[in-house]
Design a protein around this motif. Structure first.
Motif, PDB file in Angstrom:
ATOM      1  N   MET A   1       0.856  -1.485  -0.178  1.00 20.85           N
ATOM      2  CA  MET A   1       0.081   0.204  -0.185  1.00 20.85           C
ATOM      3  C   MET A   1       0.724   0.914   0.266  1.00 20.85           C
ATOM      4  O   MET A   1       2.194   1.337   0.882  1.00 20.85           O
ATOM      5  CB  MET A   1      -0.837  -0.134   1.334  1.00 20.85           C
ATOM      6  CG  MET A   1      -1.389   1.120   1.401  1.00 20.85           C
ATOM      7  SD  MET A   1      -2.853   1.401   2.959  1.00 20.85           S
ATOM      8  CE  MET A   1      -1.667   1.442   4.007  1.00 20.85           C
ATOM      9  N   LYS A   2       0.990   2.364  -0.883  1.00 21.44           N
ATOM     10  CA  LYS A   2       1.368   3.599  -0.587  1.00 21.44           C
ATOM     11  C   LYS A   2       0.456   4.149  -0.238  1.00 21.44           C
ATOM     12  O   LYS A   2      -1.200   4.501  -0.200  1.00 21.44           O
ATOM     13  CB  LYS A   2       1.769   4.127  -2.864  1.00 21.44           C
ATOM     14  CG  LYS A   2       2.485   3.228  -3.169  1.00 21.44           C
ATOM     15  CD  LYS A   2       2.569   3.664  -4.605  1.00 21.44           C
ATOM     16  CE  LYS A   2       3.273   2.778  -5.310  1.00 21.44           C
ATOM     17  NZ  LYS A   2       3.182   2.999  -6.549  1.00 21.44           N
ATOM     18  N   ILE A   3       0.808   5.714   0.874  1.00 24.03           N
ATOM     19  CA  ILE A   3       0.931   6.425   1.468  1.00 24.03           C
ATOM     20  C   ILE A   3       0.993   7.509   0.907  1.00 24.03           C
ATOM     21  O   ILE A   3       2.488   7.937   0.648  1.00 24.03           O
ATOM     22  CB  ILE A   3       0.831   6.494   2.813  1.00 24.03           C
ATOM     23  CG1 ILE A   3       0.517   5.130   3.596  1.00 24.03           C
ATOM     24  CG2 ILE A   3       0.070   7.637   3.679  1.00 24.03           C
ATOM     25  CD1 ILE A   3       1.470   4.327   4.946  1.00 24.03           C
ATOM     26  N   ILE A  77      -4.227   3.457   9.401  1.00 26.82           N
ATOM     27  CA  ILE A  77      -3.568   3.153   8.113  1.00 26.82           C
ATOM     28  C   ILE A  77      -3.198   1.121   8.584  1.00 26.82           C
ATOM     29  O   ILE A  77      -2.872   1.036   7.311  1.00 26.82           O
ATOM     30  CB  ILE A  77      -1.945   3.586   8.522  1.00 26.82           C
ATOM     31  CG1 ILE A  77      -2.231   5.412   7.801  1.00 26.82           C
ATOM     32  CG2 ILE A  77      -0.549   2.735   7.818  1.00 26.82           C
ATOM     33  CD1 ILE A  77      -1.472   6.606   8.137  1.00 26.82           C
ATOM     34  N   GLU A  78      -2.668   0.986   9.282  1.00 26.63           N
ATOM     35  CA  GLU A  78      -2.049  -0.643   9.690  1.00 26.63           C
ATOM     36  C   GLU A  78      -4.322  -1.512   9.026  1.00 26.63           C
ATOM     37  O   GLU A  78      -3.426  -2.406   8.783  1.00 26.63           O
ATOM     38  CB  GLU A  78      -2.267  -0.863  11.059  1.00 26.63           C
ATOM     39  CG  GLU A  78      -1.696  -2.746  11.600  1.00 26.63           C
ATOM     40  CD  GLU A  78      -1.195  -2.345  12.919  1.00 26.63           C
ATOM     41  OE1 GLU A  78      -1.170  -3.889  13.862  1.00 26.63           O
ATOM     42  OE2 GLU A  78      -0.891  -1.614  13.263  1.00 26.63           O
ATOM     43  N   GLU A  81      -3.757  -0.912   5.687  1.00 27.04           N
ATOM     44  CA  GLU A  81      -2.702  -2.087   5.318  1.00 27.04           C
ATOM     45  C   GLU A  81      -3.178  -3.234   4.925  1.00 27.04           C
ATOM     46  O   GLU A  81      -2.941  -3.999   3.832  1.00 27.04           O
ATOM     47  CB  GLU A  81      -1.190  -1.671   5.511  1.00 27.04           C
ATOM     48  CG  GLU A  81      -0.306  -2.390   5.102  1.00 27.04           C
ATOM     49  CD  GLU A  81       1.120  -1.407   5.254  1.00 27.04           C
ATOM     50  OE1 GLU A  81       1.573  -1.332   4.213  1.00 27.04           O
ATOM     51  OE2 GLU A  81       1.036  -1.011   6.047  1.00 27.04           O
ATOM     52  N   GLN A  82      -4.021  -3.516   5.966  1.00 23.62           N
ATOM     53  CA  GLN A  82      -3.792  -5.749   6.490  1.00 23.62           C
ATOM     54  C   GLN A  82      -4.833  -5.636   5.015  1.00 23.62           C
ATOM     55  O   GLN A  82      -5.282  -6.511   4.986  1.00 23.62           O
ATOM     56  CB  GLN A  82      -4.854  -5.762   7.575  1.00 23.62           C
ATOM     57  CG  GLN A  82      -3.563  -5.572   8.649  1.00 23.62           C
ATOM     58  CD  GLN A  82      -3.966  -5.579  10.067  1.00 23.62           C
ATOM     59  OE1 GLN A  82      -5.698  -5.941  10.443  1.00 23.62           O
ATOM     60  NE2 GLN A  82      -3.236  -5.993  11.238  1.00 23.62           N
ATOM     61  N   SER A  83      -6.286  -4.734   5.031  1.00 21.00           N
ATOM     62  CA  SER A  83      -7.437  -4.780   3.558  1.00 21.00           C
ATOM     63  C   SER A  83      -6.963  -4.723   2.372  1.00 21.00           C
ATOM     64  O   SER A  83      -7.416  -5.351   1.603  1.00 21.00           O
ATOM     65  CB  SER A  83      -8.035  -3.476   3.751  1.00 21.00           C
ATOM     66  OG  SER A  83      -7.404  -2.600   3.346  1.00 21.00           O
ATOM     67  N   ASP A  86      -4.118  -0.158  -2.334  1.00 21.11           N
ATOM     68  CA  ASP A  86      -3.668  -0.079  -3.669  1.00 21.11           C
ATOM     69  C   ASP A  86      -2.719   1.690  -2.800  1.00 21.11           C
ATOM     70  O   ASP A  86      -1.289   1.877  -2.486  1.00 21.11           O
ATOM     71  CB  ASP A  86      -3.575  -0.279  -4.784  1.00 21.11           C
ATOM     72  CG  ASP A  86      -4.024  -1.733  -5.207  1.00 21.11           C
ATOM     73  OD1 ASP A  86      -3.754  -2.168  -5.116  1.00 21.11           O
ATOM     74  OD2 ASP A  86      -5.458  -1.262  -5.938  1.00 21.11           O
ATOM     75  N   HIS A  87      -3.908   2.410  -2.289  1.00 22.31           N
ATOM     76  CA  HIS A  87      -3.067   3.565  -1.844  1.00 22.31           C
ATOM     77  C   HIS A  87      -4.089   3.981  -1.125  1.00 22.31           C
ATOM     78  O   HIS A  87      -5.382   4.186  -1.044  1.00 22.31           O
ATOM     79  CB  HIS A  87      -3.650   4.559  -3.489  1.00 22.31           C
ATOM     80  CG  HIS A  87      -2.397   3.980  -4.563  1.00 22.31           C
ATOM     81  ND1 HIS A  87      -1.356   4.431  -4.969  1.00 22.31           N
ATOM     82  CD2 HIS A  87      -3.094   3.781  -5.698  1.00 22.31           C
ATOM     83  CE1 HIS A  87      -1.090   4.238  -6.429  1.00 22.31           C
ATOM     84  NE2 HIS A  87      -2.059   3.456  -6.419  1.00 22.31           N
ATOM     85  N   LEU A  88      -3.344   4.669   0.160  1.00 19.04           N
ATOM     86  CA  LEU A  88      -3.965   5.648   0.665  1.00 19.04           C
ATOM     87  C   LEU A  88      -3.469   7.018   0.924  1.00 19.04           C
ATOM     88  O   LEU A  88      -3.027   7.236   0.789  1.00 19.04           O
ATOM     89  CB  LEU A  88      -3.913   4.956   2.188  1.00 19.04           C
ATOM     90  CG  LEU A  88      -4.552   5.835   3.732  1.00 19.04           C
ATOM     91  CD1 LEU A  88      -5.611   5.950   3.629  1.00 19.04           C
ATOM     92  CD2 LEU A  88      -4.138   5.175   4.498  1.00 19.04           C
TER      93      LEU A  88
END
Length: 313
Positions: A1-3, A77-78, A81-83, A86-88
């Motif tokens: 996942m890109k933040i 955020i965690e 990411e677990q879900s 692709d992008h947050l």
């Protein structure tokens, strides 16, 4: 996942997007995320969540003091990411941003910068200045700007709709049987061990006093709870008391948090600790003597041990 903390260099291929605060990242939110994945796969696209920091109410209603969050930003955020998103996008919610109309938000950001191909919203979605961004309004925007839009129905669990508000209400009364089912995971509180009154040591029940990592994080209601605690890369079972503290502290509603860990005897002042809540054992009580308190704590420990043994079977 890109933040992404801004949109200066943002790029996603055929972005399929949803917008919101997502407090708790609960089962209702995960229904939306699952749909994002399905739609993105269908068009060879990428899933995008657009959320905010700080929480919008801290900007639009700064005088309010009753904001209570199920999840801190780091916790969200965690969970995202677990879900498998692709992008947050964690977009800065500023007074200037708050003045945008929803139509400006759609035109300038969702279309102009993100190039959204498909937008998914929940059944109760309303956003923007004046809460104008409901589904009917967004359908008009989608037609004008040529992107797809979809609204998901409410998620029912045990014949009750899942919402962040209902989860907060359950946590406030210590109903973790409901809260944890709606969340899809056990409620967690992160904090730091701070100096306390050390009364517990006098009665052979030493406790660690906890200061929550975020002053807006919801603190469960008064009472005694069965918990697990993660500290120094190990997990311990224990019982935790939430009460009132006469002096002001950093915790929401100035509540005191004291945890007694089983089979544990180490100095952990200043250590980070993660508390996982499972069940409320009883209400907070006042005792006539230290002996009476010690007797009740022994019962609480026995009940906590029995509870964990039962859920292991």
């Amino acid at each position: 996942m890109k933040i992404h903390r801004d949109l200066n260099d943002f790029y996603a291929h055929n972005p399929v997007l949803t917008v919101g605060t997502f407090d708790g990242v609960h089962l209702g939110h995960r229904k939306i995320i699952a749909r994002l994945h399905d739609l993105a796969k269908a068009i060879n696209g990428e899933s995008v969540i657009f959320t905010f920091d700080p929480h919008p109410r801290k900007i639009v209603a700064p005088a309010e003091s009753n904001l209570r969050l199920l999840t801190t930003l780091d916790e969200k955020i965690e969970l995202f990411e677990q879900s498998g998103i692709d992008h947050l996008i964690v977009y800065p919610f500023t007074p200037e941003f708050a003045q945008l109309s929803y139509e400006q938000f759609v035109e300038q950001i969702l279309v102009g910068q993100i190039h959204t191909k498909s937008l998914v919203v929940g059944y109760d979605h309303k956003f923007g200045r004046g809460r104008q961004g409901d589904f009917e309004f967004l359908k008009g925007c989608a037609d004008r700007h040529e992107f797809q839009i979809e609204k998901l129905d409410v998620l029912l669990v045990n014949e009750s709709n899942v919402s962040s508000t209902k989860i907060r209400e359950a946590i406030q009364i210590g109903d973790f049987e409901t809260a944890n089912v709606f969340l899809g995971y056990s409620f967690v509180l992160h904090g730091t061990v701070v100096e306390g009154q050390k009364l517990g040591r006098q009665i052979q029940f030493p406790t660690a006093n906890i200061e929550a990592s975020d002053p807006d994080k919801i603190i469960p209601g008064y009472g005694v709870y069965a918990v697990q605690a993660k500290v120094q890369n190990k997990t311990y079972r224990g019982m935790l008391n939430i009460g009132s503290r006469p002096t002001v502290n950093r915790n929401a509603d100035h509540r005191s948090i004291e945890v007694h860990l089983f089979d544990f005897d180490s100095d952990i002042y200043g250590e980070h600790l993660e508390l996982i809540f499972f069940r409320k054992l009883r209400e907070e009580q006042k005792f006539e003597s230290l002996d009476a308190l010690k007797e009740q704590l022994a019962k609480d420990k026995a009940n906590t041990i029995s509870f964990f043994q039962a859920i292991q079977k």
